[in-house]
Motif scaffolding. Structure first.
Motif, short mmCIF file in Angstrom:
data_model
loop_
_atom_site.label_atom_id
_atom_site.label_comp_id
_atom_site.label_asym_id
_atom_site.label_seq_id
_atom_site.Cartn_x
_atom_site.Cartn_y
_atom_site.Cartn_z
N LEU A 217 0.82 -1.21 0.00
CA LEU A 217 0.00 0.00 0.00
C LEU A 217 0.86 1.26 0.00
O LEU A 217 0.53 2.26 -0.66
CB LEU A 217 -0.92 -0.01 1.21
N ALA A 218 1.97 1.25 0.74
CA ALA A 218 2.88 2.39 0.74
C ALA A 218 3.41 2.64 -0.67
O ALA A 218 3.50 3.79 -1.13
CB ALA A 218 4.03 2.15 1.72
N HIS A 219 3.76 1.57 -1.38
CA HIS A 219 4.24 1.70 -2.75
C HIS A 219 3.19 2.33 -3.65
O HIS A 219 3.48 3.27 -4.42
CB HIS A 219 4.63 0.32 -3.29
N LEU A 220 1.95 1.86 -3.56
CA LEU A 220 0.90 2.37 -4.43
C LEU A 220 0.54 3.81 -4.10
O LEU A 220 0.21 4.60 -5.00
CB LEU A 220 -0.32 1.46 -4.34
N ALA A 221 0.60 4.18 -2.82
CA ALA A 221 0.34 5.56 -2.43
C ALA A 221 1.42 6.49 -2.99
O ALA A 221 1.12 7.58 -3.51
CB ALA A 221 0.26 5.68 -0.91
N GLU A 222 2.67 6.08 -2.88
CA GLU A 222 3.76 6.88 -3.42
C GLU A 222 3.64 7.03 -4.93
O GLU A 222 3.86 8.11 -5.50
CB GLU A 222 5.10 6.25 -3.06
N THR A 223 3.30 5.94 -5.60
CA THR A 223 3.16 5.97 -7.06
C THR A 223 2.04 6.90 -7.49
O THR A 223 2.14 7.58 -8.52
CB THR A 223 2.90 4.55 -7.58
N ALA A 224 0.97 6.97 -6.68
CA ALA A 224 -0.20 7.75 -7.06
C ALA A 224 0.04 9.25 -7.03
O ALA A 224 -0.60 10.00 -7.78
CB ALA A 224 -1.37 7.40 -6.14
N THR B 208 11.35 1.29 -1.65
CA THR B 208 11.64 2.65 -1.19
C THR B 208 11.75 2.69 0.34
O THR B 208 11.32 1.75 1.04
CB THR B 208 10.54 3.62 -1.63
N PRO B 209 12.29 3.78 0.90
CA PRO B 209 12.36 3.91 2.36
C PRO B 209 10.99 3.77 3.03
O PRO B 209 10.87 3.12 4.08
CB PRO B 209 12.95 5.31 2.55
N ALA B 210 9.94 4.37 2.47
CA ALA B 210 8.61 4.27 3.07
C ALA B 210 8.11 2.83 3.05
O ALA B 210 7.45 2.38 4.00
CB ALA B 210 7.62 5.17 2.34
N MET B 211 8.40 2.09 2.00
CA MET B 211 8.00 0.69 1.94
C MET B 211 8.71 -0.13 3.01
O MET B 211 8.11 -1.00 3.64
CB MET B 211 8.29 0.13 0.54
#
Length: 262
Positions: A41-48, A179-182
């Motif tokens: 979810l962190a990945h998809l939020a960053e991508t968005a 990524t760091p957030a992931m």
């Protein structure tokens, strides 16, 4: 759907994410560890929202166990100049298995007073005890094979507060940079696992949600958690963790716990 001898936690096939056995959690062999979908979810939020926004908060509600199977994620994004909210919905075969909101903030250089950074010590290279909770299954799973876990203080072999360092051994998504957030989201769901109060083989203490706060992006591969779990006689608990990287504190994580005898 999972793959034999997986080399990542998820495989992507178009709009579908195929969870491998490395996403598996400790409670049910068919259910994922919360850290795996949280990092997805962190990945998809960053991508968005793009690189100019920073993941400041992720609130993930696990309405039911997320299966080790094929998943799709619906993503909706607000349009703000400095703050954007990304709403995410994880689905399996048309049924919603998890919902989340990510708060993304635009970073801006700001002069602030210098402070001494609290650190989690010892550092990973100097930690000798490994994650070992009595009764917890081993084998192909997120906690045992996907993550390298090194205990910093306390002990995961006995009840009580504990701190540990976490580092993903494999990519979260095949072909995608972690990524760091992931990395922070993947580690944040371990608070109730390292600071347990009740024995694993006698009680379930599964988290119904996860809220991760970050005030800066972590640096380096290792994420530290200093965690404490509280359980009440009403069958409800709370695990609270302070998150660190090699330079100091980076945020907090909280998990509500549903406690039941096995």
């Amino acid at each position: 759907m999972s793959s034999a001898n997986p080399h990542s936690v998820f495989l992507r096939d178009g709009d579908t994410f195929l969870a491998t056995g490395l996403s598996r959690g400790p409670w049910d062999e068919n259910a994922q560890h919360g850290g795996a979908p949280a990092a997805l979810l962190a990945h998809l939020a960053e991508t968005a929202v793009g690189e100019e926004f920073f993941l400041a908060r992720l609130t993930f509600e696990l309405s039911r166990p997320v299966p080790v199977a094929a998943l799709t994620v619906a993503v909706e994004t607000s349009r703000g100049r400095t703050a954007r909210r990304v709403t995410l919905r994880i689905e399996h075969e048309g049924s919603v298995v998890g919902r989340a909101i990510a708060l993304m903030l635009r970073e801006q250089s700001t002069a602030v007073p210098a402070t001494s950074a609290a650190r989690l010590e010892p550092e990973p290279a100097d930690c000798t005890e490994r994650f070992d909770t009595p009764g917890m299954p081993t084998g192909e799973s997120f906690h045992h094979e996907a993550m390298d876990i090194r205990v910093a203080h306390g002990s995961t072999r006995v009840p009580g507060p504990a701190a540990a360092w976490f580092c993903l051994r494999v990519p979260l998504i095949d072909g995608v940079e972690t990524t760091p957030a992931m990395r922070a989201a993947a580690a944040a769901d371990f608070g109730n696992g390292i600071s347990w109060v009740l024995p694993f083989d006698e009680f379930l203490f599964t988290n119904t949600d996860l809220t991760l706060y970050l005030h800066r992006a972590p640096v380096g591969e290792w994420i530290g958690l200093d965690a404490e779990t509280i359980v009440q006689p009403n069958g409800v608990g709370l695990a609270s963790s302070t998150l660190y990287d090699s330079q100091g504190r980076i945020g907090m994580a909280h998990q509500n716990l549903l406690v039941r005898p096995r």
